[in-house]
Design a protein around this motif. Structure first.
Motif, mmCIF file in Angstrom:
data_model
loop_
_atom_site.group_PDB
_atom_site.id
_atom_site.type_symbol
_atom_site.label_atom_id
_atom_site.label_comp_id
_atom_site.label_asym_id
_atom_site.label_seq_id
_atom_site.Cartn_x
_atom_site.Cartn_y
_atom_site.Cartn_z
ATOM 1 N N GLU A 1 45.944 48.144 61.671
ATOM 2 C CA GLU A 1 45.524 47.439 60.465
ATOM 3 C C GLU A 1 46.697 46.676 59.834
ATOM 4 O O GLU A 1 46.517 45.592 59.278
ATOM 5 C CB GLU A 1 44.950 48.427 59.450
ATOM 6 C CG GLU A 1 43.625 49.047 59.891
ATOM 7 C CD GLU A 1 43.172 50.189 58.988
ATOM 8 O OE1 GLU A 1 43.909 50.493 58.011
ATOM 9 O OE2 GLU A 1 42.098 50.765 59.237
ATOM 10 N N ALA A 2 47.888 47.241 59.953
ATOM 11 C CA ALA A 2 49.080 46.594 59.386
ATOM 12 C C ALA A 2 49.373 45.272 60.095
ATOM 13 O O ALA A 2 49.825 44.306 59.476
ATOM 14 C CB ALA A 2 50.284 47.522 59.498
ATOM 15 N N VAL A 3 49.113 45.211 61.403
ATOM 16 C CA VAL A 3 49.328 43.970 62.157
ATOM 17 C C VAL A 3 48.389 42.883 61.655
ATOM 18 O O VAL A 3 48.796 41.740 61.400
ATOM 19 C CB VAL A 3 49.106 44.201 63.670
ATOM 20 C CG1 VAL A 3 49.174 42.870 64.428
ATOM 21 C CG2 VAL A 3 50.144 45.164 64.218
ATOM 22 N N ALA B 1 47.720 51.374 71.924
ATOM 23 C CA ALA B 1 46.589 50.529 71.523
ATOM 24 C C ALA B 1 46.957 49.065 71.661
ATOM 25 O O ALA B 1 48.130 48.684 71.552
ATOM 26 C CB ALA B 1 46.188 50.832 70.086
ATOM 27 N N ARG B 2 45.939 48.249 71.907
ATOM 28 C CA ARG B 2 46.137 46.790 71.958
ATOM 29 C C ARG B 2 45.243 46.109 70.943
ATOM 30 O O ARG B 2 44.041 46.385 70.866
ATOM 31 C CB ARG B 2 45.810 46.232 73.353
ATOM 32 C CG ARG B 2 46.043 44.718 73.448
ATOM 33 C CD ARG B 2 45.601 44.161 74.798
ATOM 34 N NE ARG B 2 44.156 44.242 74.994
ATOM 35 C CZ ARG B 2 43.293 43.349 74.505
ATOM 36 N NH1 ARG B 2 43.714 42.322 73.759
ATOM 37 N NH2 ARG B 2 42.001 43.487 74.728
ATOM 38 N N SER B 3 45.845 45.235 70.162
ATOM 39 C CA SER B 3 45.110 44.401 69.223
ATOM 40 C C SER B 3 45.475 42.957 69.544
ATOM 41 O O SER B 3 46.579 42.499 69.215
ATOM 42 C CB SER B 3 45.477 44.747 67.777
ATOM 43 O OG SER B 3 44.723 43.967 66.863
ATOM 44 N N GLY C 1 42.108 49.419 67.570
ATOM 45 C CA GLY C 1 42.346 48.146 68.225
ATOM 46 C C GLY C 1 41.199 47.770 69.144
ATOM 47 O O GLY C 1 40.090 48.296 69.052
ATOM 48 N N GLU C 2 41.457 46.867 70.052
ATOM 49 C CA GLU C 2 40.443 46.403 70.994
ATOM 50 C C GLU C 2 40.339 47.308 72.216
ATOM 51 O O GLU C 2 39.316 47.338 72.892
ATOM 52 C CB GLU C 2 40.748 44.961 71.408
ATOM 53 C CG GLU C 2 40.603 43.995 70.239
ATOM 54 C CD GLU C 2 41.135 42.610 70.554
ATOM 55 O OE1 GLU C 2 40.984 42.169 71.705
ATOM 56 O OE2 GLU C 2 41.692 41.975 69.648
#
Length: 260
Positions: free
Chosen positions: A230-232, A190-192, A166-167
């Motif tokens: 990746e699923a998001v 994690a943050r995306s 993520g970011e």
């Protein structure tokens, strides 16, 4: 003897005529004053209306959907992390709005080796009052980190930064005693953009069996967290950017996930 009628003298008559002329002037002045007040009030209202500030807006949230939590991780990943899982399809957690919050978990016993895996997704909408979806996600990311650091009875907790998850992301490794058994726990947060992914992975060896290696568990947890991120993105590739920028509703904020 009748007294003669006394007529007003010219000076007195002039004074009476002057007084009679003053009264209409007063009335006219009064009406004129009222008219000016109405105009002033109308002008003030118009001025206030012209000076009214527009409603604030914020940038729309990047992601408008969440993936199905039990499909976010491929079957192969689940088999590797949770051998002989009771349910390979996973067990979805209850949620009032699966597009705002969703979870799924797997657990299994392979001989004397027990493993537990769960993944949760939390999505934040942009809100004119609360801020952008990304800002709200950043705030929640910090809360999840604090919650994990405060895990009750955690032993030898070690934290780090995830790489390429993520970011921004953080990892945690710690021990936890459950009954007579020592569990090795790994958590990845994690943050995306406007979505927070929290993945928990833990295990133990029953009946004096060899305990799992914490470094290996963390490596597997990080790989699974990347798949969840990746699923998001994949879920939103087909026009999923539908975040509202002015919604007045607040996404529910769940309590921090805990290892089982």
């Amino acid at each position: 003897m009748r007294r003669p009628v006394q007529r007003p003298t010219r000076p007195r008559l002039a004074r009476l005529l002057a007084c009679a002329a003053v009264a209409p002037a007063i009335l006219v002045a009064g009406c004129s004053s009222g008219s000016d007040s109405s105009q002033d009030a109308a002008g003030g209202a118009a001025s206030k209306s012209a000076g009214a500030k527009p409603s604030p807006t914020v940038e729309a949230a990047k992601y408008g959907k969440l993936p199905q939590p039990c499909e976010a991780l491929a079957g192969k990943t689940v088999e590797e992390l949770v051998p002989k899982a009771k349910s390979k399809s996973g067990t979805a957690g209850k949620s009032g709005d699966v597009q705002s919050r969703s979870t799924c978990s797997w657990n299994g016993l392979d001989g004397y080796q027990y493993r537990w895996l769960d993944v949760s997704f939390q999505r934040f909408e942009s809100d004119a009052t609360l801020g952008s979806g990304e800002k709200r996600a950043k705030d929640y990311f910090a809360k999840q980190i604090d919650a994990t650091k405060s895990t009750q009875d955690a032993k030898d907790l070690k934290s780090g930064k995830g790489e390429g998850i993520g970011e921004e992301s953080a990892t945690f490794a710690y021990g936890l005693k459950k009954g007579k058994d020592d569990f090795r726990n790994q958590t990845v947060v994690a943050r995306s953009a406007n979505v927070i992914i929290t993945l928990n992975y833990n295990g133990t060896g029953y009946e004096d069996a060899k305990q799992p290696n914490s470094a290996d568990l963390l490596k597997d947890a990080e790989a699974a967290a990347k798949k969840a991120v990746e699923a998001v993105a994949a879920e939103n590739e087909a026009g999923g950017k539908v975040g509202s920028a002015t919604s007045g509703s607040k996404s529910p904020e769940p309590k921090s996930s805990s290892d089982k």
